[in-house]
Each structure stands twice: as C-alpha cells, then as structure tokens.
Write a protein that holds these residues in place. Structure first.
Motif, PDB file in Angstrom:
ATOM      1  N   LEU A   1       0.830  -1.204   0.000  1.00 14.52           N
ATOM      2  CA  LEU A   1       0.000   0.000   0.000  1.00 14.52           C
ATOM      3  C   LEU A   1       0.865   1.255   0.000  1.00 14.52           C
ATOM      4  CD1 LEU A   1      -2.806   1.304   0.166  1.00 14.52           C
ATOM      5  CD2 LEU A   1      -2.594   1.181   2.659  1.00 14.52           C
ATOM      6  N   ALA A   2       1.933   1.246   0.793  1.00 18.13           N
ATOM      7  CA  ALA A   2       2.839   2.402   0.825  1.00 18.13           C
ATOM      8  C   ALA A   2       3.509   2.595  -0.533  1.00 18.13           C
ATOM      9  CB  ALA A   2       3.883   2.220   1.926  1.00 18.13           C
ATOM     10  N   ARG A   3       3.944   1.495  -1.165  1.00 21.16           N
ATOM     11  CA  ARG A   3       4.574   1.597  -2.494  1.00 21.16           C
ATOM     12  C   ARG A   3       3.585   2.121  -3.523  1.00 21.16           C
ATOM     13  NH1 ARG A   3       7.559  -3.997  -3.019  1.00 21.16           N
ATOM     14  NH2 ARG A   3       5.475  -4.479  -2.391  1.00 21.16           N
ATOM     15  N   LEU A   4       2.372   1.578  -3.517  1.00 17.54           N
ATOM     16  CA  LEU A   4       1.366   2.029  -4.480  1.00 17.54           C
ATOM     17  C   LEU A   4       0.984   3.480  -4.243  1.00 17.54           C
ATOM     18  CD1 LEU A   4      -0.894  -1.149  -4.658  1.00 17.54           C
ATOM     19  CD2 LEU A   4       0.694  -0.315  -6.393  1.00 17.54           C
ATOM     20  N   THR A   5       0.908   3.886  -2.992  1.00 25.29           N
ATOM     21  CA  THR A   5       0.621   5.287  -2.688  1.00 25.29           C
ATOM     22  C   THR A   5       1.726   6.190  -3.215  1.00 25.29           C
ATOM     23  OG1 THR A   5      -0.579   4.601  -0.702  1.00 25.29           O
ATOM     24  CG2 THR A   5       0.096   6.900  -0.817  1.00 25.29           C
ATOM     25  N   THR A   6       2.972   5.743  -3.040  1.00 29.92           N
ATOM     26  CA  THR A   6       4.107   6.505  -3.563  1.00 29.92           C
ATOM     27  C   THR A   6       4.029   6.603  -5.085  1.00 29.92           C
ATOM     28  OG1 THR A   6       5.479   5.764  -1.729  1.00 29.92           O
ATOM     29  CG2 THR A   6       6.630   6.622  -3.647  1.00 29.92           C
ATOM     30  N   LEU A   7       3.699   5.490  -5.740  1.00 28.50           N
ATOM     31  CA  LEU A   7       3.575   5.512  -7.202  1.00 28.50           C
ATOM     32  C   LEU A   7       2.447   6.444  -7.645  1.00 28.50           C
ATOM     33  CD1 LEU A   7       4.134   1.782  -8.174  1.00 28.50           C
ATOM     34  CD2 LEU A   7       5.642   3.716  -8.628  1.00 28.50           C
ATOM     35  N   ILE A   8       1.341   6.419  -6.913  1.00 30.22           N
ATOM     36  CA  ILE A   8       0.225   7.303  -7.257  1.00 30.22           C
ATOM     37  C   ILE A   8       0.649   8.759  -7.079  1.00 30.22           C
ATOM     38  CG2 ILE A   8      -2.057   8.078  -6.497  1.00 30.22           C
ATOM     39  CD1 ILE A   8      -2.680   5.082  -5.928  1.00 30.22           C
TER      40      ILE A   8
END
Length: 179
Positions: A46-53
């Motif tokens: 979730l943290a990685r995807l949030t960073t990508l977003i």
C-alpha cells in the motif's frame, strides 16, 4: 464419581491440556504470525502504491520527455533502406553546409558504409578550401543539419592562399538489413 473416573478425567484433562499446548497453541500462534506478516506485506505494498500514485505526474512527465528525446534522435538519423541513397543524402547535406558557410569543396570521396545489425553508419570525407573566418560557421552549419552528421575527423592546414582541409563526417540510418 468414583476414584477411577476422577483419575480418568484428570488424565483426560492433562492430555487435552498437553494437546492444546503442544499442537493447537503453535498452530494458533502460526496463524497469528502469518496474519501479521501478511498485514505487514499489504501495508508495505500500500505504501509503495501510494508513492507511485503520488509520483504519477512525475512519471508521466518523464515519459513525455523520453518520447520527445526519442523523436529528436529519430529526426537525427537518415531514413530509407538503400545505403547508396543514404550516402548521397549525406554528401548533399555536407555540400549544403559547405555552401552555407561559403566554403569551396575540392573533392568529395565515395561514402564508406559499415553495418551492424539493423544500423548503418555512413562515413563521408570531403576536401575543401576556406578562410579562417569560415571554420566556425561551417562546423555550426554541420551541427544544425537534420538528419545529423557527426564530425569524426577535421584537419585544417595553412597554405599560401589560405587554408585547406579535410573533414570526415558520419551519419546513421536504422532499419537496414545487414549488407
């Protein structure tokens, strides 16, 4: 209850407690630990995807810059599938740069070709006469050419009447079958 029944119940209770402690508790603890690990992995994803977003705009900008860079590089290579026509185009471009700078071309040699895979390198050598003040305009005219010609060698010598020189330029084409 009789004494034997009590002993049997006590023995059953001890065995049940032993089974619970030895078998069931490790299973429960394993499920708990696996659940915690899975939660930690999901939080990390979730943290990685949030960073990508959050970085989506930056990545789109990078993609646009790379596409522009690729388009510029594509504009810098010769188009076509005939090596002789590409060599002629390189000669014509070099003569135009010389004319633009006011340089007199004395000799144009036959283009040399080298191919590696689908890439073709055309090497063109020209001899010329010029004045000292024409050197930089000539090199700038070559630099501005599209498709691009890259200076591989440049020699100028002083003579009684001015300067003479040789220049070797290379140009590239893609999509050529090895010849």
């Amino acid at each position: 209850m009789k004494g034997n029944e009590r002993k049997l119940l006590l023995l059953f209770g001890v065995l049940a407690a032993l089974v619970i402690v030895v078998r069931i508790m490790p299973l429960v603890y394993g499920y708990y630990r696996d659940g915690r690990n899975e939660i930690a992995q999901l939080e990390e994803r979730l943290a990685r995807l949030t960073t990508l977003i959050d970085e989506e705009g930056e990545w789109q900008e990078r993609e646009l810059l790379k596409q522009a860079e690729l388009a510029e590089l594509e504009a810098g290579i010769f188009q076509g599938s005939n090596a002789n026509l590409i060599g002629t185009s390189a000669q014509r471009a070099l003569r135009q740069a010389a004319d633009q700078a006011g340089i007199t071309v004395r000799e144009t040699r036959t283009p040399q070709y080298r191919s590696v895979g689908e890439w073709l390198m055309v090497s063109q050598e020209v001899s010329f006469t010029l004045e000292q003040s024409q050197i930089l305009p000539f090199l700038n005219a070559i630099r501005q050419l599209r498709p691009q010609l890259h200076v591989a060698a440049f020699n100028v010598a002083r003579t009684r009447r001015g300067f003479t020189g040789n220049i070797t330029v290379v140009g590239f084409a893609r999509g050529m079958a090895a010849q």
